[in-house]
Write a protein that holds these residues in place. Structure first.
Motif, PDB file in Angstrom:
ATOM      1  N   LEU A   1       0.843  -1.205   0.000  1.00 42.23           N
ATOM      2  CA  LEU A   1       0.000   0.000   0.000  1.00 42.23           C
ATOM      3  C   LEU A   1       0.877   1.254   0.000  1.00 42.23           C
ATOM      4  O   LEU A   1       1.880   1.308   0.696  1.00 42.23           O
ATOM      5  CB  LEU A   1      -0.904   0.000   1.245  1.00 42.23           C
ATOM      6  N   ARG A   2       0.468   2.223  -0.772  1.00 41.31           N
ATOM      7  CA  ARG A   2       1.226   3.478  -0.858  1.00 41.31           C
ATOM      8  C   ARG A   2       1.231   4.208   0.492  1.00 41.31           C
ATOM      9  O   ARG A   2       0.167   4.552   0.997  1.00 41.31           O
ATOM     10  CB  ARG A   2       0.604   4.337  -1.967  1.00 41.31           C
ATOM     11  N   PRO A   3       2.426   4.487   1.032  1.00 43.12           N
ATOM     12  CA  PRO A   3       2.481   5.097   2.368  1.00 43.12           C
ATOM     13  C   PRO A   3       2.426   6.626   2.349  1.00 43.12           C
ATOM     14  O   PRO A   3       2.961   7.269   3.263  1.00 43.12           O
ATOM     15  CB  PRO A   3       3.824   4.584   2.915  1.00 43.12           C
ATOM     16  N   PHE A   4       1.838   7.197   1.328  1.00 43.64           N
ATOM     17  CA  PHE A   4       1.696   8.659   1.277  1.00 43.64           C
ATOM     18  C   PHE A   4       0.469   9.015   0.451  1.00 43.64           C
ATOM     19  O   PHE A   4      -0.006   8.196  -0.351  1.00 43.64           O
ATOM     20  CB  PHE A   4       2.942   9.318   0.672  1.00 43.64           C
ATOM     21  N   ASP A   5      -0.038  10.227   0.671  1.00 42.78           N
ATOM     22  CA  ASP A   5      -1.146  10.730  -0.137  1.00 42.78           C
ATOM     23  C   ASP A   5      -0.604  11.475  -1.366  1.00 42.78           C
ATOM     24  O   ASP A   5       0.575  11.858  -1.403  1.00 42.78           O
ATOM     25  CB  ASP A   5      -2.016  11.691   0.690  1.00 42.78           C
ATOM     26  N   ILE A   6      -1.473  11.674  -2.324  1.00 45.80           N
ATOM     27  CA  ILE A   6      -1.108  12.426  -3.529  1.00 45.80           C
ATOM     28  C   ILE A   6      -2.107  13.568  -3.698  1.00 45.80           C
ATOM     29  O   ILE A   6      -3.315  13.378  -3.557  1.00 45.80           O
ATOM     30  CB  ILE A   6      -1.140  11.516  -4.778  1.00 45.80           C
ATOM     31  N   SER A  53      -6.479  20.116   3.166  1.00 42.59           N
ATOM     32  CA  SER A  53      -6.042  18.782   2.764  1.00 42.59           C
ATOM     33  C   SER A  53      -4.637  18.475   3.292  1.00 42.59           C
ATOM     34  O   SER A  53      -4.380  17.402   3.830  1.00 42.59           O
ATOM     35  CB  SER A  53      -6.077  18.684   1.242  1.00 42.59           C
ATOM     36  N   LEU A  54      -3.714  19.434   3.138  1.00 40.84           N
ATOM     37  CA  LEU A  54      -2.338  19.223   3.614  1.00 40.84           C
ATOM     38  C   LEU A  54      -2.287  19.193   5.142  1.00 40.84           C
ATOM     39  O   LEU A  54      -1.397  18.591   5.721  1.00 40.84           O
ATOM     40  CB  LEU A  54      -1.408  20.333   3.108  1.00 40.84           C
ATOM     41  N   GLY A  55      -3.258  19.844   5.769  1.00 40.51           N
ATOM     42  CA  GLY A  55      -3.254  19.977   7.223  1.00 40.51           C
ATOM     43  C   GLY A  55      -3.407  18.667   7.972  1.00 40.51           C
ATOM     44  O   GLY A  55      -3.146  18.590   9.165  1.00 40.51           O
ATOM     45  N   ALA A  56      -3.817  17.611   7.252  1.00 40.96           N
ATOM     46  CA  ALA A  56      -4.002  16.315   7.912  1.00 40.96           C
ATOM     47  C   ALA A  56      -2.684  15.733   8.395  1.00 40.96           C
ATOM     48  O   ALA A  56      -2.668  14.831   9.230  1.00 40.96           O
ATOM     49  CB  ALA A  56      -4.695  15.339   6.956  1.00 40.96           C
ATOM     50  N   GLY A  57      -1.568  16.247   7.843  1.00 44.44           N
ATOM     51  CA  GLY A  57      -0.265  15.841   8.354  1.00 44.44           C
ATOM     52  C   GLY A  57       0.282  14.540   7.782  1.00 44.44           C
ATOM     53  O   GLY A  57       1.359  14.093   8.172  1.00 44.44           O
ATOM     54  N   ARG A  58      -0.437  13.927   6.837  1.00 40.48           N
ATOM     55  CA  ARG A  58       0.080  12.713   6.199  1.00 40.48           C
ATOM     56  C   ARG A  58       1.207  13.076   5.234  1.00 40.48           C
ATOM     57  O   ARG A  58       1.185  14.146   4.626  1.00 40.48           O
ATOM     58  CB  ARG A  58      -1.060  12.057   5.384  1.00 40.48           C
ATOM     59  N   PRO A  59       2.195  12.203   5.070  1.00 44.99           N
ATOM     60  CA  PRO A  59       3.184  12.450   4.021  1.00 44.99           C
ATOM     61  C   PRO A  59       2.457  12.614   2.684  1.00 44.99           C
ATOM     62  O   PRO A  59       1.581  11.805   2.358  1.00 44.99           O
ATOM     63  CB  PRO A  59       4.037  11.177   4.014  1.00 44.99           C
ATOM     64  N   THR A  60       2.779  13.671   1.966  1.00 41.14           N
ATOM     65  CA  THR A  60       2.019  13.983   0.746  1.00 41.14           C
ATOM     66  C   THR A  60       2.947  14.329  -0.408  1.00 41.14           C
ATOM     67  O   THR A  60       3.844  15.165  -0.263  1.00 41.14           O
ATOM     68  CB  THR A  60       1.046  15.156   0.997  1.00 41.14           C
ATOM     69  N   PRO A 106       8.322   4.403   0.285  1.00 38.44           N
ATOM     70  CA  PRO A 106       8.195   5.614   1.109  1.00 38.44           C
ATOM     71  C   PRO A 106       8.513   6.866   0.295  1.00 38.44           C
ATOM     72  O   PRO A 106       9.246   6.816  -0.695  1.00 38.44           O
ATOM     73  CB  PRO A 106       9.219   5.403   2.227  1.00 38.44           C
ATOM     74  N   LEU A 107       7.950   7.984   0.731  1.00 39.50           N
ATOM     75  CA  LEU A 107       8.117   9.262   0.015  1.00 39.50           C
ATOM     76  C   LEU A 107       9.452   9.896   0.401  1.00 39.50           C
ATOM     77  O   LEU A 107       9.524  10.748   1.272  1.00 39.50           O
ATOM     78  CB  LEU A 107       6.946  10.187   0.383  1.00 39.50           C
ATOM     79  N   ASP A 108      10.515   9.453  -0.269  1.00 47.82           N
ATOM     80  CA  ASP A 108      11.848   9.982   0.052  1.00 47.82           C
ATOM     81  C   ASP A 108      12.554  10.421  -1.233  1.00 47.82           C
ATOM     82  O   ASP A 108      11.971  10.370  -2.324  1.00 47.82           O
ATOM     83  CB  ASP A 108      12.668   8.938   0.814  1.00 47.82           C
ATOM     84  N   ASP A 109      13.810  10.850  -1.093  1.00 43.35           N
ATOM     85  CA  ASP A 109      14.570  11.341  -2.245  1.00 43.35           C
ATOM     86  C   ASP A 109      14.640  10.308  -3.373  1.00 43.35           C
ATOM     87  O   ASP A 109      14.550  10.651  -4.551  1.00 43.35           O
ATOM     88  CB  ASP A 109      16.004  11.689  -1.817  1.00 43.35           C
ATOM     89  N   VAL A 110      14.813   9.050  -2.983  1.00 45.81           N
ATOM     90  CA  VAL A 110      14.953   7.993  -3.999  1.00 45.81           C
ATOM     91  C   VAL A 110      13.695   7.918  -4.851  1.00 45.81           C
ATOM     92  O   VAL A 110      13.765   7.891  -6.085  1.00 45.81           O
ATOM     93  CB  VAL A 110      15.236   6.629  -3.328  1.00 45.81           C
TER      94      VAL A 110
END
Lengths: 132, 132
Positions: A1-6, A53-60, A106-110
């Motif tokens: 499962l994708r660990p971030f929102d879009i 939407s961004l305020g939910a604090g999920r990685p986005t 995960p939403l990282d540099d890679v």
């Protein structure tokens, strides 16, 4: 499962159409939101929508339609002050959005570097392949 | 004045939204058409629509949303048999369409290469610029 929102932000209905086109390819996905700045909207109205939407604090992962455009500038300002884990890629095309949706990294540099590379490689002069 | 037409082909309403978003940036331009394959449309219905448009014989820059997608494949097939001056770039983003619309150069290798480069350079990881 994708660990971030879009979150996709654009001029007009482009963000919504990108999300709908992606759904035709990889199905409707949870955690994908689209925001558009209509012709007579103020930047403030877009700010208010995206802020909630961004305020939910999920990685986005934020995708914008054009670097330097108003929608891009609005979400960039919000991302800077969100304090959360927000990454922004400008110049979205459909390939970028599809790859982001089906990612489970995960939403990282890679991941961001890989997505930017895929999006760029997806811009192809096809004429040569037509045998002209 | 731009010496070629532009045809955008996509899944769903993406092509139309791209053209409308571009109009918000550089104004409504003549010679720009959008065609979408809706969820339950057959490829043949898109073929018929695009065929009529390409059949006019004007030099045409075709932008598609995704290399290998059905809309892309439909217009590529038509372009191959059109006999006219058709160039195709897959993976369109808004920056690419705007640059194409405001171009007044002839539709040749130099222009296509420049547009591909601009579209790719428009895909930017903006996070670094946020000072994180």
């Amino acid at each position: 499962l994708r660990p971030f929102d879009i979150l996709v932000a654009s001029h007009g209905s482009l963000a919504t159409s990108l999300v709908e086109a992606a759904a035709m390819i990889c199905g409707t996905a949870p955690g994908v939101a689209a925001f558009g700045l209509a012709r007579h909207d103020s930047p403030e109205s877009l700010t208010a929508q995206v802020e909630a939407s961004l305020g939910a604090g999920r990685p986005t992962l934020v995708l914008t339609d054009l670097y330097g455009g108003t929608p891009h500038n609005v979400v960039s300002r919000l991302a800077r002050s969100s304090g959360g884990m927000v990454r922004i890629i400008a110049g979205a095309n459909l390939g970028l959005l599809v790859e982001a949706i089906i990612s489970d990294d995960p939403l990282d540099d890679v991941l961001v570097n890989r997505l930017v590379t895929l999006a760029r490689e997806g811009v192809v002069d096809v004429t040569a392949r037509l045998g002209e």
